[in-house]
Scaffold this motif. Structure first.
Motif, mmCIF file in Angstrom:
data_model
loop_
_atom_site.group_PDB
_atom_site.id
_atom_site.type_symbol
_atom_site.label_atom_id
_atom_site.label_comp_id
_atom_site.label_asym_id
_atom_site.label_seq_id
_atom_site.Cartn_x
_atom_site.Cartn_y
_atom_site.Cartn_z
ATOM 1 N N HIS A 20 0.492 -1.133 0.089
ATOM 2 C CA HIS A 20 -0.197 0.252 0.207
ATOM 3 C C HIS A 20 1.049 1.109 -0.036
ATOM 4 O O HIS A 20 1.837 1.589 0.906
ATOM 5 C CB HIS A 20 -1.039 -0.490 1.109
ATOM 6 N N THR A 21 0.483 2.149 -0.876
ATOM 7 C CA THR A 21 1.302 3.768 -1.109
ATOM 8 C C THR A 21 0.755 4.275 0.319
ATOM 9 O O THR A 21 2.172 5.076 0.201
ATOM 10 C CB THR A 21 1.136 3.923 -2.744
ATOM 11 N N ASP A 22 0.010 4.195 1.021
ATOM 12 C CA ASP A 22 0.113 5.127 2.213
ATOM 13 C C ASP A 22 0.885 3.936 3.145
ATOM 14 O O ASP A 22 1.556 4.753 4.030
ATOM 15 C CB ASP A 22 -1.726 5.783 3.025
ATOM 16 N N ASN A 61 6.048 1.010 4.154
ATOM 17 C CA ASN A 61 7.045 -0.009 5.167
ATOM 18 C C ASN A 61 6.952 -0.969 6.133
ATOM 19 O O ASN A 61 7.697 -1.721 6.552
ATOM 20 C CB ASN A 61 7.945 0.695 5.855
ATOM 21 N N ASP A 62 5.070 -1.337 5.031
ATOM 22 C CA ASP A 62 4.349 -2.251 6.125
ATOM 23 C C ASP A 62 4.018 -3.015 4.509
ATOM 24 O O ASP A 62 2.572 -3.099 4.379
ATOM 25 C CB ASP A 62 3.393 -1.349 6.222
ATOM 26 N N TYR A 95 -4.545 -3.456 6.440
ATOM 27 C CA TYR A 95 -3.977 -1.879 7.110
ATOM 28 C C TYR A 95 -4.442 -1.499 8.504
ATOM 29 O O TYR A 95 -3.373 -1.087 9.573
ATOM 30 C CB TYR A 95 -3.010 -0.867 6.416
ATOM 31 N N LEU A 96 -5.337 -1.734 9.174
ATOM 32 C CA LEU A 96 -6.575 -0.626 9.955
ATOM 33 C C LEU A 96 -6.092 -1.803 11.415
ATOM 34 O O LEU A 96 -7.148 -1.832 12.011
ATOM 35 C CB LEU A 96 -7.209 0.177 9.711
#
Length: 140
Positions: A52-54, A57-58, A138-139
């Protein structure tokens, strides 16, 4: 004589039913969008890599069966609209399905466009796929 009249009535009836089915299918595809064809099945997926671009690093490297099934199910919500225009933006999310035979299937998307098999298509429900992927992966 009666047989030909009966045959004409049957053919008109069949033609009417066929026309109604074709119109209904076309309207359904226009209102709901066209599903992606050739999506991988969960039982054939070895692992999934999500970027994910946001969250640069994940990178998520998923091997858990539950999340693999979830990643596969996400594609079921990804319909494209053949008559909509494409956006020029770069992909925000990329999901790479690594199959048990070693091949990779990649889907990329931004708010308005999905790249499936390397071809861009306009997403029917703009923004939905990126929001769902962000929420699921991601959340947490």
């Amino acid at each position: 004589m009666k047989d030909s009249i009966l045959m004409k009535k049957v053919m008109r009836w069949v033609a009417t039913i066929l026309a109604v089915c074709i119109v209904t299918l076309a309207l359904n595809l226009l209102t709901d969008g066209v599903p992606l064809l050739g999506t991988p099945k969960a039982e054939n997926i070895d692992r999934v890599v999500v970027t994910h671009t946001d969250y640069p690093n994940d990178v998520k490297d998923i091997t858990d069966e539950f999340y693999i099934e979830l990643a596969e199910a996400m594609l079921g919500y990804l319909h494209y609209a053949p008559l909509k225009g494409l956006s020029d933006g770069a992909p925000i999310i990329q999901i790479t399905y690594i199959m048990d035979d070693g091949t990779e299937v990649v889907v990329k998307a931004n708010e308005k466009t999905v790249w499936w098999n390397g071809r861009p298509r306009a997403i029917h429900d703009a923004g939905q796929f990126v929001k769902m992927c962000t929420a699921v992966f991601y959340l947490q």
